[in-house]
Design a protein around this motif. Sequence first.
Motif, PDB file in Angstrom:
ATOM      1  N   ARG A 223       0.886  -1.179  -0.174  1.00 43.21           N
ATOM      2  CA  ARG A 223      -0.091  -0.013   0.028  1.00 43.21           C
ATOM      3  C   ARG A 223       1.090   1.508   0.020  1.00 43.21           C
ATOM      4  N   LYS A 224       1.930   1.236   0.932  1.00 41.67           N
ATOM      5  CA  LYS A 224       3.029   2.412   0.796  1.00 41.67           C
ATOM      6  C   LYS A 224       3.611   2.380  -0.611  1.00 41.67           C
ATOM      7  N   LEU A 225       3.984   1.393  -1.103  1.00 44.01           N
ATOM      8  CA  LEU A 225       4.721   1.514  -2.210  1.00 44.01           C
ATOM      9  C   LEU A 225       3.882   1.957  -3.510  1.00 44.01           C
ATOM     10  N   LEU A 226       2.400   1.675  -3.389  1.00 41.82           N
ATOM     11  CA  LEU A 226       1.545   2.118  -4.355  1.00 41.82           C
ATOM     12  C   LEU A 226       1.220   3.846  -4.042  1.00 41.82           C
ATOM     13  N   TYR A 227       1.129   4.220  -2.897  1.00 41.15           N
ATOM     14  CA  TYR A 227       1.147   5.627  -2.344  1.00 41.15           C
ATOM     15  C   TYR A 227       2.123   6.487  -3.048  1.00 41.15           C
ATOM     16  N   ASP A 228       3.439   5.586  -2.892  1.00 45.68           N
ATOM     17  CA  ASP A 228       4.898   6.471  -2.963  1.00 45.68           C
ATOM     18  C   ASP A 228       4.960   6.522  -4.671  1.00 45.68           C
ATOM     19  N   GLY A 229       4.209   5.917  -5.475  1.00 49.02           N
ATOM     20  CA  GLY A 229       4.241   6.160  -6.913  1.00 49.02           C
ATOM     21  C   GLY A 229       5.025   4.973  -7.485  1.00 49.02           C
ATOM     22  N   TYR A 230       5.288   3.830  -6.643  1.00 54.85           N
ATOM     23  CA  TYR A 230       5.961   2.696  -7.659  1.00 54.85           C
ATOM     24  C   TYR A 230       5.048   2.200  -8.624  1.00 54.85           C
ATOM     25  N   PRO A 231       5.701   1.563  -9.501  1.00 58.67           N
ATOM     26  CA  PRO A 231       5.040   0.993 -10.815  1.00 58.67           C
ATOM     27  C   PRO A 231       4.534  -0.176 -10.197  1.00 58.67           C
ATOM     28  N   VAL A 232       3.176  -0.478 -10.814  1.00 52.31           N
ATOM     29  CA  VAL A 232       2.358  -1.789 -10.494  1.00 52.31           C
ATOM     30  C   VAL A 232       3.314  -3.160 -10.469  1.00 52.31           C
ATOM     31  N   GLU A 233       4.026  -2.943 -11.749  1.00 52.57           N
ATOM     32  CA  GLU A 233       4.826  -4.216 -12.111  1.00 52.57           C
ATOM     33  C   GLU A 233       5.847  -4.498 -10.953  1.00 52.57           C
ATOM     34  N   TYR A 234       6.468  -3.357 -10.246  1.00 50.94           N
ATOM     35  CA  TYR A 234       7.292  -3.490  -9.210  1.00 50.94           C
ATOM     36  C   TYR A 234       6.589  -4.028  -8.015  1.00 50.94           C
ATOM     37  N   ILE A 235       5.401  -3.598  -7.697  1.00 50.41           N
ATOM     38  CA  ILE A 235       4.597  -4.061  -6.534  1.00 50.41           C
ATOM     39  C   ILE A 235       4.201  -5.545  -6.745  1.00 50.41           C
ATOM     40  N   ALA A 236       3.737  -5.942  -7.861  1.00 49.73           N
ATOM     41  CA  ALA A 236       3.298  -7.150  -8.171  1.00 49.73           C
ATOM     42  C   ALA A 236       4.471  -8.236  -7.870  1.00 49.73           C
ATOM     43  N   ARG A 237       5.682  -8.001  -8.481  1.00 53.23           N
ATOM     44  CA  ARG A 237       7.043  -8.641  -8.075  1.00 53.23           C
ATOM     45  C   ARG A 237       7.376  -8.577  -6.714  1.00 53.23           C
ATOM     46  N   PHE A 238       7.277  -7.618  -6.026  1.00 52.30           N
ATOM     47  CA  PHE A 238       7.704  -7.388  -4.587  1.00 52.30           C
ATOM     48  C   PHE A 238       6.646  -8.565  -3.957  1.00 52.30           C
ATOM     49  N   THR A 239       5.449  -8.395  -4.150  1.00 56.71           N
ATOM     50  CA  THR A 239       4.462  -9.312  -3.547  1.00 56.71           C
ATOM     51  C   THR A 239       4.656 -10.698  -3.687  1.00 56.71           C
ATOM     52  N   LEU A 240       5.039 -11.108  -5.031  1.00 57.40           N
ATOM     53  CA  LEU A 240       5.142 -12.504  -5.160  1.00 57.40           C
ATOM     54  C   LEU A 240       6.455 -13.125  -4.615  1.00 57.40           C
ATOM     55  N   LEU A 241       7.619 -12.201  -4.526  1.00 61.38           N
ATOM     56  CA  LEU A 241       8.765 -12.467  -4.253  1.00 61.38           C
ATOM     57  C   LEU A 241       8.644 -12.892  -2.791  1.00 61.38           C
ATOM     58  N   SER A 242       7.729 -12.003  -2.257  1.00 57.83           N
ATOM     59  CA  SER A 242       7.885 -12.003  -0.779  1.00 57.83           C
ATOM     60  C   SER A 242       6.738 -13.477  -0.209  1.00 57.83           C
ATOM     61  N   VAL A 243       6.129 -13.655  -0.871  1.00 58.47           N
ATOM     62  CA  VAL A 243       5.318 -14.870  -0.740  1.00 58.47           C
ATOM     63  C   VAL A 243       6.463 -16.087  -0.787  1.00 58.47           C
ATOM     64  N   GLN A 244       7.236 -16.000  -1.923  1.00 61.84           N
ATOM     65  CA  GLN A 244       7.893 -17.041  -2.422  1.00 61.84           C
ATOM     66  C   GLN A 244       9.145 -17.270  -1.291  1.00 61.84           C
ATOM     67  N   GLU A 245       9.557 -16.320  -0.804  1.00 58.90           N
ATOM     68  CA  GLU A 245      10.418 -16.370   0.086  1.00 58.90           C
ATOM     69  C   GLU A 245      10.233 -16.802   1.685  1.00 58.90           C
ATOM     70  N   THR A 246       8.923 -16.543   1.992  1.00 58.98           N
ATOM     71  CA  THR A 246       8.080 -16.954   3.203  1.00 58.98           C
ATOM     72  C   THR A 246       8.067 -18.287   2.846  1.00 58.98           C
ATOM     73  N   ILE A 247       7.462 -18.944   1.853  1.00 63.30           N
ATOM     74  CA  ILE A 247       7.401 -20.347   1.900  1.00 63.30           C
ATOM     75  C   ILE A 247       8.837 -21.040   1.929  1.00 63.30           C
ATOM     76  N   TYR A 248       9.637 -20.286   1.296  1.00 65.55           N
ATOM     77  CA  TYR A 248      11.191 -21.089   1.205  1.00 65.55           C
ATOM     78  C   TYR A 248      11.488 -21.112   2.531  1.00 65.55           C
ATOM     79  N   GLU A 249      11.338 -20.148   3.356  1.00 64.05           N
ATOM     80  CA  GLU A 249      11.901 -20.166   4.661  1.00 64.05           C
ATOM     81  C   GLU A 249      11.294 -21.030   5.769  1.00 64.05           C
ATOM     82  N   MET A 250       9.939 -21.033   5.494  1.00 62.31           N
ATOM     83  CA  MET A 250       9.121 -21.975   6.315  1.00 62.31           C
ATOM     84  C   MET A 250       9.576 -23.543   5.957  1.00 62.31           C
ATOM     85  N   CYS A 251       9.765 -23.886   4.557  1.00 62.87           N
ATOM     86  CA  CYS A 251      10.225 -25.146   4.311  1.00 62.87           C
ATOM     87  C   CYS A 251      11.635 -25.535   4.831  1.00 62.87           C
ATOM     88  N   GLU A 252      12.483 -24.551   4.693  1.00 66.85           N
ATOM     89  CA  GLU A 252      13.898 -24.778   5.392  1.00 66.85           C
ATOM     90  C   GLU A 252      13.913 -25.057   6.677  1.00 66.85           C
TER      91      GLU A 252
END
Length: 310
Positions: A223-252
């Motif tokens: 929400r802050k990234l969107l408010y600060d004017g970051y591109p939606v492509e950046y926010i989308a990738r940030f979201t998916l990478l965050s999920v990805q690394e969360t699942i990976y860390e749980m698995c580790e």
Amino acid sequence: MSVCLGIDTSNYTTSAALYDADTGAVLMARKLLPVRQGERGLRQSDAVFHHVRQLPDLLEQLMRDGADAVAAVGVSSRPRSVDGSYMPCFTVGEGAARELSAVLRIPLYRFSHQQGHIAAALYSADRLDLLYTPHIAFHVSGGTTEALLVNGEQGLLTTRLLAHTLDLNAGQLIDRVGVMMGLSFPCGKELEKLAARCTDTITVRPTIKGGDCCLSGIENQCRKLLYDGYPVEYIARFTLLSVQETIYEMCERIERDYPDMPVVFAGGVMSNALIRESIQRRISCVFASPEYSTDNAAGIALLAAITGES
């Protein structure tokens, strides 16, 4: 037992499937529940209404294209295999399954939606042997973000919870961020397309407590990234990478306590190519193919056949 019918009326998909125990073939029919633009989901009363309308059409389609006779019917009667697990939308599928069982005089078998997801993943990955072998299963979707120890007893997928989300589910996060950016619900596919267009280097820091995860902070960051004017492509990738690394860390962390145990990933979120490819590079694991990752009745039909034969 030859052909079994599976029915799954989950929170956002009406699904039916036929599994032929003789050939191993699966035939599926499913349809998403309609969600209005700008909304983040459906009330359960609306979900029930749409399932009631959609399920007869899917069953007619399936039986027209499939077998002449069904030997048994399986149904997802609850979200998870724990006491108190309940969601009204599953009563639609269970009611239809009971009717078919009574009229056709065939056995009825009840399973959880989660059991169906895991079975569908194993089927699509050609690893049905794991039905009878202890393994770790991640079920990551809009309604669930859990890691389970699957006992592999008699093909019934009895499970014990190892880790889970303490707030938002991964699919909820993806949909909330997507709707925030004006995407149509469910937002996973559109978010994935946007993320693929971002080439920026992004560093994310998962929030893990013990083995459990917290995801609500990612929504606030987006929400802050969107408010600060970051591109939606950046926010989308940030979201998916965050999920990805969360699942990976749980698995580790889980693999430290359960080394060398097979790991299976199921659920709609795990159909995401970005997440899947990254985790597969770092962990020896089994993924459901995309069409068997999202909500479907194939695993339920398979479990009905196995239960009927045991």
